[in-house]
Design an enzyme around this catalytic site. Structure first.
Site, PDB file in Angstrom:
ATOM      1  N   GLU A 121      -2.829  -8.017   7.401  1.00 24.11           N
ATOM      2  CA  GLU A 121      -3.134  -7.649   8.791  1.00 24.11           C
ATOM      3  C   GLU A 121      -4.084  -8.637   9.466  1.00 24.11           C
ATOM      4  O   GLU A 121      -4.800  -8.282  10.403  1.00 24.11           O
ATOM      5  CB  GLU A 121      -3.662  -6.215   8.827  1.00 24.11           C
ATOM      6  CG  GLU A 121      -2.548  -5.234   8.456  1.00 24.11           C
ATOM      7  CD  GLU A 121      -2.942  -3.775   8.507  1.00 24.11           C
ATOM      8  OE1 GLU A 121      -4.106  -3.472   8.206  1.00 24.11           O
ATOM      9  OE2 GLU A 121      -2.072  -2.942   8.828  1.00 24.11           O
ATOM     10  N   LYS A 122      -4.053  -9.898   9.005  1.00 20.40           N
ATOM     11  CA  LYS A 122      -5.027 -10.855   9.562  1.00 20.40           C
ATOM     12  C   LYS A 122      -4.724 -11.206  11.016  1.00 20.40           C
ATOM     13  O   LYS A 122      -5.570 -11.744  11.714  1.00 20.40           O
ATOM     14  CB  LYS A 122      -5.134 -12.106   8.695  1.00 20.40           C
ATOM     15  CG  LYS A 122      -3.842 -12.859   8.460  1.00 20.40           C
ATOM     16  CD  LYS A 122      -4.093 -13.968   7.435  1.00 20.40           C
ATOM     17  CE  LYS A 122      -2.813 -14.700   7.090  1.00 20.40           C
ATOM     18  NZ  LYS A 122      -1.842 -13.814   6.396  1.00 20.40           N
ATOM     19  N   PHE A 123      -3.526 -10.883  11.484  1.00 20.25           N
ATOM     20  CA  PHE A 123      -3.236 -11.110  12.907  1.00 20.25           C
ATOM     21  C   PHE A 123      -3.264  -9.817  13.720  1.00 20.25           C
ATOM     22  O   PHE A 123      -2.871  -9.792  14.877  1.00 20.25           O
ATOM     23  CB  PHE A 123      -1.904 -11.850  13.066  1.00 20.25           C
ATOM     24  CG  PHE A 123      -1.967 -13.237  12.476  1.00 20.25           C
ATOM     25  CD1 PHE A 123      -2.859 -14.172  12.989  1.00 20.25           C
ATOM     26  CD2 PHE A 123      -1.202 -13.584  11.378  1.00 20.25           C
ATOM     27  CE1 PHE A 123      -2.970 -15.442  12.433  1.00 20.25           C
ATOM     28  CE2 PHE A 123      -1.305 -14.849  10.811  1.00 20.25           C
ATOM     29  CZ  PHE A 123      -2.187 -15.785  11.343  1.00 20.25           C
ATOM     30  N   HIS A 124      -3.700  -8.739  13.068  1.00 21.14           N
ATOM     31  CA  HIS A 124      -3.924  -7.483  13.797  1.00 21.14           C
ATOM     32  C   HIS A 124      -5.341  -7.550  14.360  1.00 21.14           C
ATOM     33  O   HIS A 124      -6.276  -7.913  13.653  1.00 21.14           O
ATOM     34  CB  HIS A 124      -3.789  -6.312  12.833  1.00 21.14           C
ATOM     35  CG  HIS A 124      -3.749  -4.968  13.493  1.00 21.14           C
ATOM     36  ND1 HIS A 124      -4.833  -4.425  14.153  1.00 21.14           N
ATOM     37  CD2 HIS A 124      -2.746  -4.076  13.603  1.00 21.14           C
ATOM     38  CE1 HIS A 124      -4.487  -3.235  14.627  1.00 21.14           C
ATOM     39  NE2 HIS A 124      -3.224  -2.999  14.314  1.00 21.14           N
ATOM     40  N   ASN A 159      -4.582   8.357   4.164  1.00 18.80           N
ATOM     41  CA  ASN A 159      -4.374   7.643   5.427  1.00 18.80           C
ATOM     42  C   ASN A 159      -2.896   7.691   5.794  1.00 18.80           C
ATOM     43  O   ASN A 159      -2.056   7.265   4.999  1.00 18.80           O
ATOM     44  CB  ASN A 159      -4.794   6.172   5.282  1.00 18.80           C
ATOM     45  CG  ASN A 159      -4.833   5.458   6.615  1.00 18.80           C
ATOM     46  OD1 ASN A 159      -5.645   5.795   7.479  1.00 18.80           O
ATOM     47  ND2 ASN A 159      -3.954   4.495   6.804  1.00 18.80           N
ATOM     48  N   GLU A 160      -2.615   8.245   6.953  1.00 13.61           N
ATOM     49  CA  GLU A 160      -1.223   8.267   7.440  1.00 13.61           C
ATOM     50  C   GLU A 160      -0.250   8.641   6.321  1.00 13.61           C
ATOM     51  O   GLU A 160       0.609   7.853   5.929  1.00 13.61           O
ATOM     52  CB  GLU A 160      -0.836   6.917   8.041  1.00 13.61           C
ATOM     53  CG  GLU A 160      -1.589   6.576   9.308  1.00 13.61           C
ATOM     54  CD  GLU A 160      -1.065   5.323   9.999  1.00 13.61           C
ATOM     55  OE1 GLU A 160      -0.412   4.502   9.333  1.00 13.61           O
ATOM     56  OE2 GLU A 160      -1.310   5.172  11.208  1.00 13.61           O
ATOM     57  N   GLU A 188      -7.384   5.825  15.404  1.00 12.39           N
ATOM     58  CA  GLU A 188      -7.118   4.383  15.442  1.00 12.39           C
ATOM     59  C   GLU A 188      -6.401   4.027  16.732  1.00 12.39           C
ATOM     60  O   GLU A 188      -5.476   4.723  17.163  1.00 12.39           O
ATOM     61  CB  GLU A 188      -6.177   3.972  14.299  1.00 12.39           C
ATOM     62  CG  GLU A 188      -6.735   4.075  12.921  1.00 12.39           C
ATOM     63  CD  GLU A 188      -5.697   3.649  11.876  1.00 12.39           C
ATOM     64  OE1 GLU A 188      -4.737   2.936  12.233  1.00 12.39           O
ATOM     65  OE2 GLU A 188      -5.834   4.061  10.729  1.00 12.39           O
ATOM     66  N   TRP A 210       2.736  -5.669  13.922  1.00  9.23           N
ATOM     67  CA  TRP A 210       3.935  -5.138  13.269  1.00  9.23           C
ATOM     68  C   TRP A 210       5.120  -4.980  14.230  1.00  9.23           C
ATOM     69  O   TRP A 210       6.127  -4.402  13.869  1.00  9.23           O
ATOM     70  CB  TRP A 210       3.621  -3.830  12.540  1.00  9.23           C
ATOM     71  CG  TRP A 210       2.666  -2.912  13.259  1.00  9.23           C
ATOM     72  CD1 TRP A 210       1.338  -2.758  12.993  1.00  9.23           C
ATOM     73  CD2 TRP A 210       2.958  -2.014  14.351  1.00  9.23           C
ATOM     74  NE1 TRP A 210       0.768  -1.834  13.830  1.00  9.23           N
ATOM     75  CE2 TRP A 210       1.744  -1.360  14.672  1.00  9.23           C
ATOM     76  CE3 TRP A 210       4.103  -1.693  15.080  1.00  9.23           C
ATOM     77  CZ2 TRP A 210       1.641  -0.414  15.686  1.00  9.23           C
ATOM     78  CZ3 TRP A 210       4.006  -0.751  16.090  1.00  9.23           C
ATOM     79  CH2 TRP A 210       2.790  -0.131  16.391  1.00  9.23           C
ATOM     80  N   ARG A 213       0.859  -1.180   0.000  1.00 10.47           N
ATOM     81  CA  ARG A 213       0.000   0.000   0.000  1.00 10.47           C
ATOM     82  C   ARG A 213       0.899   1.236   0.000  1.00 10.47           C
ATOM     83  O   ARG A 213       2.118   1.113   0.139  1.00 10.47           O
ATOM     84  CB  ARG A 213      -0.949   0.000   1.210  1.00 10.47           C
ATOM     85  CG  ARG A 213      -0.237   0.171   2.530  1.00 10.47           C
ATOM     86  CD  ARG A 213      -1.237   0.223   3.685  1.00 10.47           C
ATOM     87  NE  ARG A 213      -0.562   0.614   4.914  1.00 10.47           N
ATOM     88  CZ  ARG A 213      -1.126   0.564   6.112  1.00 10.47           C
ATOM     89  NH1 ARG A 213      -2.363   0.125   6.252  1.00 10.47           N
ATOM     90  NH2 ARG A 213      -0.459   0.940   7.178  1.00 10.47           N
TER      91      ARG A 213
HETATM   92  C1  GLA Z   1      -2.142   2.144  10.675  1.00 11.07           C
HETATM   93  C2  GLA Z   1      -3.057   2.181   9.464  1.00 11.07           C
HETATM   94  C3  GLA Z   1      -4.073   1.113   9.460  1.00 11.07           C
HETATM   95  C4  GLA Z   1      -3.506  -0.191   9.942  1.00 11.07           C
HETATM   96  C5  GLA Z   1      -2.908   0.008  11.302  1.00 11.07           C
HETATM   97  C6  GLA Z   1      -2.356  -1.245  11.916  1.00 11.07           C
HETATM   98  O1  GLA Z   1      -2.502   2.928  11.716  1.00 11.07           O
HETATM   99  O2  GLA Z   1      -3.667   3.433   9.295  1.00 11.07           O
HETATM  100  O3  GLA Z   1      -4.570   0.986   8.144  1.00 11.07           O
HETATM  101  O4  GLA Z   1      -2.533  -0.628   9.048  1.00 11.07           O
HETATM  102  O5  GLA Z   1      -1.847   0.907  11.179  1.00 11.07           O
HETATM  103  O6  GLA Z   1      -1.798  -0.993  13.173  1.00 11.07           O
END
Ligand code: GLA
Length: 654
Positions: free
Chosen positions: A353-356, A152-153, A305, A313, A114
């Site tokens: 991110e399936k383990f987030h 986003n970020e 978030e 991560w 991404r």
């Molecule tokens: C960031 C992103 C999210 C996700 C989270 C995971 O904050 O904005 O899309 O990837 O990290 O911690």
């Protein structure tokens, strides 16, 4: 200007990123049912939906989003709608390879992850604007829409050719002439003089150390380019919906954006916050980001978030023990958040991110994570009316500036152990442990309302900032500066004498002979405490030595200097010593802790007329709270003493 209050309308926003496109439609009604049970009133849609919305160049597939917007609205859930521009579809990279950023070695960042977009790419900007325009036109008047979330970020860099061209334009705008650039960058050093603008490049892979001012300007440029991307999208949505607030989420204390400048362009300041549940200072590092975000917002802010459980991560990703999600959420509210949201609603079954964690974990509605989320939703609902809009008063400000961080973090410095965020954390921790609430401020901000201003490290200070600090002290404020403050001007040119002359005079530094960095784990004895990380060989003006070094090369020379209301700390005192020193100075300056006699690991914050008391310890604790209060969470009266369970919290109204 619209603000967070226009979206909250007196409620704490509670919810998170919702990525229903990852799920069959049959799951959506179940999602909404669980959301309502958990009192979720806000979800963020569309953050990574570009390929779904525009599967082919110029195509528009809005049907699925129409259904979701309607479904959510019908169930009383507001939507923070995101422009999907953080993750372009693969076709964009295939058709326009120039949209893909290059790193400093020239390697392409391909699609498949991404954020593979170049902030400088004309084609990227064109396609991003087009999808934003159509999204805003379609949903601008949808009753579910409460806020816009841009991208986003923002965090990408680009050293490629299109970025190089924009970098040159940015530099021409700043310096006008090549002579001025050569002077600012000090290109007389190492034969770097530029004779043609086309020779000027982003600081790409080089044989040895790069030109520090070139690197500094590249950081400034990158922050500005990302901001241009944000502003372009913001202006599109604003044209359609002038009364709907706009935000873009920051990463906590992220190096890549000058967040002071960014915050000024946002209606709502939002941040993503993921302290490590195992970090013994997780609560304090969270508090730091919350204080910084509140200060950028100059009022209530949005926790965009956080994680209901583990992230995925870190090397090892720990879950949150029972109660911690609630405690850290209430901490954010205590420190000014009017929105408590998560990444993400439902834990993904596929993808990176399936383990987030999600608010609904793989364990589903029966799982502890969702059950705790549900309880939290009910509690936030209960306190909403009393809390939202409430402000936090602080007599103290910590100074932070991205440009100073960037300049001070360059290669070729005296110690790689000196880290700007670490120093901020150390000084903030001292205040946090002393129960002193602090704001953050930029060194050029108006500081007059603060009794105490602290600069843990401002390596680079502009003349305007120095004048501001001097005026602040002249006006009766107390200023404490840490080492390596006031070293460089805005071109990263070392000031004559090593530290700016006006600051030397302020602190009583007659001569700064040498900097004496310390090795990892090495300490230096001072009278009454040990210093770490750094020390300095300073000759003080008469009477300016407050605390001397003891023994060793620096024996008798000042470790801490003090003249009038100005203090200079030439080392990093060990944590207890720094806490004691800053507490004493704060007390003299008239800045009071929130409550007296609080045990360690209990945090107290006043927001409006509410008093939040939070137990970050794993044992129950009893604290003295003078007066009579009602705990809004339990409804019980609290007279004089308050007992909190492990990870317990109280929200007290007098
Ligand atoms: C960031 C992103 C999210 C996700 C989270 C995971 O904050 O904005 O899309 O990837 O990290 O911690």
């Amino acid at each position: 200007m619209p603000q967070l209050g226009d979206a909250t309308r007196g409620r704490i926003l509670f919810g998170g990123d919702y990525n229903p496109e990852q799920w069959p439609q049959e799951v959506w009604p179940a999602d909404v049912r669980l959301m309502k049970e958990a009192r979720v009133n806000s979800v963020t849609l569309g953050v990574f939906s570009w390929a779904k919305l525009e599967p082919r160049p110029g195509a528009r597939e809005f049907g699925w989003l129409d259904r979701l917007m309607d479904l959510l609205h019908d169930n009383g859930i507001g939507v923070v709608l995101s422009t999907p521009t953080a993750s372009p579809p693969p076709w964009l990279g295939r058709l326009h390879p120039e949209t893909l950023p290059r790193d400093e070695d020239g390697r392409v960042e391909w699609w498949g992850g991404r954020q593979h977009f170049s902030h400088s790419s004309e084609a990227y900007r064109r396609y991003a604007a087009a999808i934003t325009e159509d999204l805003a036109a379609r949903y601008g008047s949808h009753p579910a829409l409460t806020m816009w979330h841009i991208n986003n970020e923002y965090c990408t860099y680009d050293w490629g050719d299109e970025a190089a061209a924009r970098f040159r334009r940015w530099l021409k705008n700043k310096y006008v002439t090549l002579d001025a650039l050569n002077t600012a960058w000090g290109t007389a050093f190492w034969s770097q003089g530029y004779g043609d603008w086309n020779e000027v490049l982003p600081p790409r892979h080089a044989h040895y150390l790069k030109n520090p001012t070139q690197v500094l300007d590249f950081r400034r440029f990158t922050s500005d380019m990302l901001l241009e991307c944000y502003v372009a999208e913001r202006d599109i949505v604003r044209r359609h919906t002038p009364h709907t607030p706009v935000t873009s989420n920051f990463m906590p204390l992220w190096v890549g954006q000058d967040a002071w400048r960014w915050a000024a362009e946002e209606d709502v300041v939002s941040v993503d916050l993921y302290p490590d549940p195992r970090d013994p200072f997780g609560a304090q590092s969270g508090a730091l980001v919350q204080d910084l975000t509140r200060s950028q917002a100059r009022g209530p802010w949005m926790l965009m978030e956080q994680a209901a459980g583990p992230v995925n991560w870190r090397g090892v990703n720990h879950p949150k023990p029972h109660g911690l999600n609630r405690l850290w959420s209430l901490q954010a509210v205590a420190r000014g958040a009017d929105a408590v949201c998560y990444f993400q609603w439902r834990q993904s079954r596929q993808g990176a991110e399936k383990f987030h964690s999600g608010m609904v974990s793989h364990a589903g509605a029966e799982g502890r994570t969702y059950q705790e989320v549900k309880r939290l939703g009910a509690e936030l609902h209960k306190i909403s009316g009393d809390v939202t809009g409430g402000h936090i008063q602080s007599d103290i400000a910590l100074l932070h500036d991205w440009h100073s961080w960037w300049a001070g973090a360059q290669d070729g410095r005296l110690s790689t152990h000196v880290d700007h965020p670490d120093l901020l954390r150390a000084w903030h921790r001292a205040l946090w442990e002393a129960h002193l609430t602090t704001d953050f401020a930029h060194p050029e901000h108006d500081l007059t309302r603060y009794k105490l201003v602290l600069a843990p490290q401002l390596y680079l200070l502009t003349d305007t900032a120095i004048d501001n600090l001097l005026a602040y002290v002249r006006g009766g404020g107390t200023l404490v500066c840490g080492f390596l403050t006031g070293i460089a001007d805005e071109d990263d040119r070392v000031r004559p004498g090593g530290v700016d002359a006006r600051l030397r005079e302020l602190f009583g530094i007659r001569t700064l002979h040498e900097w004496w960095p310390l090795d990892a784990g090495e300490t230096v004895e001072c009278d009454g405490f040990r210093g770490t990380l750094w020390s300095e060989e300073i000759e003080a003006e008469d009477g300016a030595t407050a605390i001397p070094y003891k023994g060793g090369e620096l024996d008798g020379l000042p470790a801490v200097l003090h003249q009038g209301r100005a203090w200079y700390v030439s080392t990093l005192p060990e944590p207890d010593a720094l806490r004691d020193l800053l507490s004493r100075i704060a007390a003299d300056a008239g800045a009071r802790p929130v409550l007296d006699g609080l045990p360690a690991r209990v945090e107290a914050v006043r927001r409006g007329d509410l008093l939040f008391v939070l137990n970050h310890g794993r044992e129950p604790v009893t604290v003295d709270v003078p007066g009579t209060h009602r705990d809004l969470l339990t409804g019980e009266r609290v007279t004089g003493r308050l007992t909190l369970a492990r990870y317990g919290a109280a929200v007290l109204r007098p």
